[in-house]
Scaffold this motif. Structure first.
Motif, PDB file in Angstrom:
ATOM      1  N   TRP A 196     -11.437   2.838   7.562  1.00 45.86           N
ATOM      2  CA  TRP A 196     -10.804   2.311   6.349  1.00 45.86           C
ATOM      3  C   TRP A 196      -9.568   1.473   6.721  1.00 45.86           C
ATOM      4  CZ3 TRP A 196     -11.504   2.240   1.059  1.00 45.86           C
ATOM      5  CH2 TRP A 196     -10.397   1.882   0.292  1.00 45.86           C
ATOM      6  N   ILE A 197      -8.731   2.017   7.581  1.00 46.33           N
ATOM      7  CA  ILE A 197      -7.490   1.319   7.948  1.00 46.33           C
ATOM      8  C   ILE A 197      -7.812  -0.018   8.617  1.00 46.33           C
ATOM      9  CG2 ILE A 197      -5.437   1.447   9.416  1.00 46.33           C
ATOM     10  CD1 ILE A 197      -5.505   4.502   8.995  1.00 46.33           C
ATOM     11  N   ARG A 198      -8.780  -0.017   9.546  1.00 42.47           N
ATOM     12  CA  ARG A 198      -9.125  -1.249  10.259  1.00 42.47           C
ATOM     13  C   ARG A 198      -9.681  -2.308   9.304  1.00 42.47           C
ATOM     14  NH1 ARG A 198     -11.914   2.190  15.117  1.00 42.47           N
ATOM     15  NH2 ARG A 198     -10.061   2.387  16.463  1.00 42.47           N
ATOM     16  N   TRP A 254      -0.200  -8.711  -2.328  1.00 41.00           N
ATOM     17  CA  TRP A 254      -0.393  -7.258  -2.405  1.00 41.00           C
ATOM     18  C   TRP A 254      -1.345  -6.876  -3.533  1.00 41.00           C
ATOM     19  CZ3 TRP A 254       0.583  -4.254   1.447  1.00 41.00           C
ATOM     20  CH2 TRP A 254       1.593  -4.569   2.354  1.00 41.00           C
ATOM     21  N   HIS A 255      -1.306  -7.617  -4.635  1.00 42.83           N
ATOM     22  CA  HIS A 255      -2.233  -7.305  -5.737  1.00 42.83           C
ATOM     23  C   HIS A 255      -3.683  -7.533  -5.306  1.00 42.83           C
ATOM     24  CE1 HIS A 255       0.972  -6.751  -8.660  1.00 42.83           C
ATOM     25  NE2 HIS A 255       1.559  -7.845  -8.172  1.00 42.83           N
ATOM     26  N   ALA A 256      -3.927  -8.572  -4.531  1.00 42.10           N
ATOM     27  CA  ALA A 256      -5.275  -8.816  -4.007  1.00 42.10           C
ATOM     28  C   ALA A 256      -5.681  -7.700  -3.043  1.00 42.10           C
ATOM     29  CB  ALA A 256      -5.319 -10.169  -3.306  1.00 42.10           C
ATOM     30  N   HIS A 257      -4.728  -7.223  -2.264  1.00 40.35           N
ATOM     31  CA  HIS A 257      -4.997  -6.106  -1.344  1.00 40.35           C
ATOM     32  C   HIS A 257      -5.464  -4.871  -2.126  1.00 40.35           C
ATOM     33  CE1 HIS A 257      -4.385  -3.194   1.891  1.00 40.35           C
ATOM     34  NE2 HIS A 257      -3.603  -2.492   1.076  1.00 40.35           N
ATOM     35  N   VAL A 258      -4.799  -4.585  -3.233  1.00 42.71           N
ATOM     36  CA  VAL A 258      -5.179  -3.429  -4.045  1.00 42.71           C
ATOM     37  C   VAL A 258      -6.573  -3.633  -4.632  1.00 42.71           C
ATOM     38  CG1 VAL A 258      -4.622  -2.133  -6.134  1.00 42.71           C
ATOM     39  CG2 VAL A 258      -2.808  -2.791  -4.545  1.00 42.71           C
ATOM     40  N   ARG A 259      -6.859  -4.859  -5.101  1.00 41.58           N
ATOM     41  CA  ARG A 259      -8.185  -5.117  -5.680  1.00 41.58           C
ATOM     42  C   ARG A 259      -9.281  -4.936  -4.627  1.00 41.58           C
ATOM     43  NH1 ARG A 259      -5.237  -9.276  -8.351  1.00 41.58           N
ATOM     44  NH2 ARG A 259      -5.922 -10.820  -6.796  1.00 41.58           N
ATOM     45  N   ARG A 260      -9.031  -5.404  -3.414  1.00 43.40           N
ATOM     46  CA  ARG A 260     -10.024  -5.234  -2.342  1.00 43.40           C
ATOM     47  C   ARG A 260     -10.235  -3.751  -2.029  1.00 43.40           C
ATOM     48  NH1 ARG A 260      -7.196  -9.791  -0.128  1.00 43.40           N
ATOM     49  NH2 ARG A 260      -5.960  -8.407   1.219  1.00 43.40           N
ATOM     50  N   ALA A 261      -9.157  -2.994  -2.013  1.00 39.87           N
ATOM     51  CA  ALA A 261      -9.276  -1.556  -1.746  1.00 39.87           C
ATOM     52  C   ALA A 261     -10.093  -0.864  -2.827  1.00 39.87           C
ATOM     53  CB  ALA A 261      -7.892  -0.931  -1.639  1.00 39.87           C
ATOM     54  N   ARG A 262      -9.853  -1.256  -4.069  1.00 40.05           N
ATOM     55  CA  ARG A 262     -10.611  -0.634  -5.165  1.00 40.05           C
ATOM     56  C   ARG A 262     -12.100  -0.962  -5.060  1.00 40.05           C
ATOM     57  NH1 ARG A 262      -6.341  -1.946 -10.086  1.00 40.05           N
ATOM     58  NH2 ARG A 262      -5.071  -0.066  -9.824  1.00 40.05           N
ATOM     59  N   ARG A 263     -12.409  -2.206  -4.675  1.00 41.42           N
ATOM     60  CA  ARG A 263     -13.821  -2.560  -4.536  1.00 41.42           C
ATOM     61  C   ARG A 263     -14.473  -1.806  -3.382  1.00 41.42           C
ATOM     62  NH1 ARG A 263     -11.833  -7.876  -5.654  1.00 41.42           N
ATOM     63  NH2 ARG A 263     -11.844  -8.378  -3.410  1.00 41.42           N
ATOM     64  N   ALA A 264     -13.697  -1.495  -2.364  1.00 38.62           N
ATOM     65  CA  ALA A 264     -14.241  -0.794  -1.196  1.00 38.62           C
ATOM     66  C   ALA A 264     -14.365   0.709  -1.417  1.00 38.62           C
ATOM     67  CB  ALA A 264     -13.364  -1.057   0.022  1.00 38.62           C
ATOM     68  N   ALA A 265     -13.647   1.250  -2.392  1.00 39.84           N
ATOM     69  CA  ALA A 265     -13.594   2.704  -2.566  1.00 39.84           C
ATOM     70  C   ALA A 265     -14.964   3.338  -2.827  1.00 39.84           C
ATOM     71  CB  ALA A 265     -12.615   3.055  -3.683  1.00 39.84           C
ATOM     72  N   PRO A 266     -15.817   2.769  -3.715  1.00 42.52           N
ATOM     73  CA  PRO A 266     -17.109   3.437  -3.964  1.00 42.52           C
ATOM     74  C   PRO A 266     -17.948   3.610  -2.703  1.00 42.52           C
ATOM     75  CG  PRO A 266     -16.658   1.829  -5.686  1.00 42.52           C
ATOM     76  CD  PRO A 266     -15.613   1.623  -4.630  1.00 42.52           C
TER      77      PRO A 266
END
Length: 700
Positions: free
Chosen positions: A19-21, A35-47
């Motif tokens: 996940w970190i990499r 940073w907002h784009a970073h959060v959106r990418r993380a949310r898309r990756a979560a499932p």
């Protein structure tokens, strides 16, 4: 509490290197450093991360009928209990979660009833997941296989089903030698979900009761257990099967489940009315209902408690497809293994088994209260029938056997006496202990039992005439239980404190009042179970039992977390340095696992008494990833009372290199001293302990 568990879980998931990499790599590719784009990418990756960790709830097919859930019931009539729940449960769950108590004798389809109830109660409460809790590892292993098959048949994609108890990883089907982070089969539990404290996070979990009881004992990661339990329908089987300490922890568990709005199903074959009321009121109290209306459970039947309103609905007493009369023969005898004693226990057993041996047909189960009595009984039959050319087969099964041997014997007995079992051509006798009360789905023509609490005698009797058979011998056409009642002191000194004296006396007095009248099952069961604990059999010895129960209950209240309504600070619930494994140990007997070895004069330990090869040498170094070797060693271990090894010497110490291997690091070696002419036992606490190939671990 649940939020704390969620934060811990989120932290663990995003602390994984993949996940970190991935987050770092995508951040480096983003020239905007948004940073907002970073959060959106993380949310898309979560499932995807949740799917890889197998944290997605199961997707159930639509439940249309009782038969639809259980293919093996197609074409078969439902039990009245099942019919009643199918007709009545849906309207009762309209307000959301609740508690369902099912009381019925063995063989009435309680397991299927509980799973059906979960499919009604879970969706009504907004939960898709399931936890099934049982009293012993043996029953848990069997239920895991059943629930896994049930999930495969009723989920769109076969979900992973975790098996939760201390020895689960010994099961080769549950723990293959090769595991990967992402498995090719969706219902194989992957490595991540097998991590400590994570088992209840699976969509479906089957475990021993103590795994859930840990949630009401203070330790650092208890919140993860509440996170896992809070999204499930929790089924607790044999809810009557615990002592006062375990019962108190169960009440606190139910109180918290009630506070969290978790749907709960309780199953029992022989619960008393007072115990049933305590269980129901604990859940209601957690849900915020502090009144205590009377609870009168029907038998067979069910009682439903609505979480939102506290309303209690009890079914009428239901019929049974298996209603029958049980003949109970009481034989008063001296507790001795000498067959020459005319009124002794040994002679009584031989007389009861005479028809089986003479006619050469049938199967009998002899249930002893101690392992030592079971071993002596097997030796008795082996000696008494030694000269018979067509002698009956005699097998023994108890907990003090190597895990591999016990599992093999259990499989053989279930092949002989299970629902579709094929009996051997010879008559046979199985000598066992309390493991037969709950762990075995077996069917015998005659059950012989030492005196035990009345509820347990009924459980033991349920191992006779359990399945319909057309080949019953002429001497066993109807269900029969023979109870051996020792004269004099109760319990006899040889039994120790296996059961309270007052309960044994009350049971003996009840059997006396029956005047040889058969018991109607299930019609008489609830009345007789309640009667054993009623005032009519009260005596001075009850004081000691009640005092002991009070002490055990007080200990549970002292160690358990507070009631949910009293908790204002999470810190006391987790402020402990005690390891969860130490807490789990205290929930059961004070036991340790020993690995029998054979110590030769040169100081080498071997795993076989005579064959000394590289495979039978006790390995000094083991790769922690070598599951095959670890499993092979653990399958040779035996649980014993830790006090047996008081004053043990250094020859019992495991190799130092095992100290970092879970399971092996807690073992104690049990060396047998090998000479040119003999194999000697290990001596500790004034006793000799040795492994017998037939009888298991023997202590004299």
């Amino acid at each position: 509490m649940v939020t704390t568990g969620l934060v811990i879980l989120a932290d663990w998931l995003v602390s994984q290197l993949p996940w970190i990499r991935d987050r770092q790599r995508r951040w480096d590719r983003d020239p905007t450093r948004d940073w907002h784009a970073h959060v959106r990418r993380a949310r898309r990756a979560a499932p995807k991360t949740l799917r890889e960790a197998q944290l997605v709830p199961p997707t159930w097919r639509r439940t249309r009928s009782f038969h639809n859930l259980f293919p093996h019931l197609h074409g078969k009539p439902l039990h009245p209990l099942q019919t009643s729940l199918a007709q009545s449960l849906r309207p009762l769950v309209a307000n959301g979660p609740g508690l369902l108590l099912i009381t019925a004798p063995p063989g009435e389809g309680k397991t299927e009833s509980a799973l059906f109830a979960e499919r009604i109660m879970g969706p009504a409460a907004g939960t898709k997941s399931l936890a099934f809790l049982l009293p012993t590892m043996a029953t848990t292993d069997a239920m895991w296989a059943r629930v896994r098959a049930y999930a495969r048949a009723n989920c769109r994609t076969p979900p992973p089903v975790t098996l939760l108890h201390a020895m689960a990883w010994l099961d080769a089907e549950y723990t293959p030698d090769q595991l990967t982070t992402v498995t090719s089969s969706p219902d194989v539990v992957a490595e991540w979900l097998r991590g400590r404290h994570r088992g209840f996070l699976a969509g479906i979990a089957v475990g021993t009761w103590d795994q859930a009881a840990l949630a009401v004992l203070p330790h650092r990661f208890m919140a993860l257990r509440w996170l896992g339990l809070s999204g499930k329908t929790v089924i607790i089987d044999e809810v009557h099967a615990y002592d006062a300490h375990g019962h108190a922890l169960t009440l606190r568990l139910l109180e918290w489940l009630g506070a969290l709005g978790v749907p709960v199903v309780l199953l029992s074959a022989t619960v008393t009315g007072d115990t049933a009321a305590a269980l129901v009121h604990a859940y209601r109290r957690g849900a915020g209902h502090h009144d205590t209306p009377p609870i009168n459970p029907s038998y067979p039947g069910w009682t439903y408690t609505d979480h939102a309103t506290g309303t209690i609905t009890t079914s009428p007493t239901l019929g049974s497809n298996r209603a029958h009369t049980l003949t109970v023969d009481t034989i008063t005898c001296t507790h001795t293994h000498n067959p020459d004693h005319a009124r002794g226990r040994a002679r009584a057993i031989l007389d009861l088994l005479t028809p089986l041996q003479q006619i050469g047909a049938g199967a009998a189960l002899v249930i002893c209260n101690t392992v030592a009595d079971a071993q002596a009984t097997r030796d008795l039959l082996d000696t008494a029938w030694a000269s018979h050319t067509d002698r009956a087969l005699v097998r023994i099964l108890h907990a003090r056997m190597p895990a591999r041997q016990r599992a093999a014997i259990t499989r053989r007995l279930q092949r002989w006496t299970g629902p579709h079992g094929k009996r051997p051509h010879q008559p046979f006798v199985v000598v066992t202990t309390q493991v037969a009360e709950q762990s075995l789905d077996v069917d015998f023509d005659l059950v012989i039992s030492d005196l035990a609490p009345f509820a347990l005698l009924l459980q033991r009797a349920g191992r006779g005439h359990r399945h319909p058979r057309s080949d019953r011998p002429v001497w066993a056409k109807t269900p029969r239980l023979a109870v051996l009642i020792p004269v004099g002191q109760l319990p006899p000194p040889a039994w120790g404190d296996v059961y309270p004296a007052s309960v044994l006396r009350r049971t003996r007095d009840l059997l006396t009042t029956l005047n040889d009248q058969p018991i109607n099952v299930p019609g008489d069961v609830q009345r007789l179970v309640d009667q054993v604990y009623g005032p009519e059999f009260a005596g001075a010895d009850d004081t000691a039992r009640l005092a002991d129960d009070a002490q055990r209950t007080a200990t549970a209240h002292l160690t358990a977390i507070g009631a949910p309504a009293t908790v204002r600070d999470l810190h006391p619930l987790t402020n402990t340095a005690e390891h969860p494994d130490q807490i789990t140990t205290r929930l059961g007997a004070d036991s340790v696992r020993v690995l029998p070895t054979y110590l030769t004069p040169d100081g080498h330990h071997w795993l076989h008494p005579t064959h000394y090869t590289p495979r039978t040498a006790l390995p000094d170094r083991i790769n922690p990833e070598d599951r095959g070797t670890i499993r092979r060693l653990m399958q040779a271990t035996i649980p014993i009372n830790s006090q047996w090894l008081t004053g043990r010497d250094p020859t019992t110490h495991i190799p130092e290199t095992w100290s970092n291997i879970p399971g092996l690091r807690d073992l104690i070696l049990l060396p047998h001293y090998v000479t040119r002419t003999a194999i000697g036992p290990y001596r500790a606490a004034g006793k000799a302990i040795s492994l017998d190939p037939q009888n298991g671990l023997v202590r004299r």
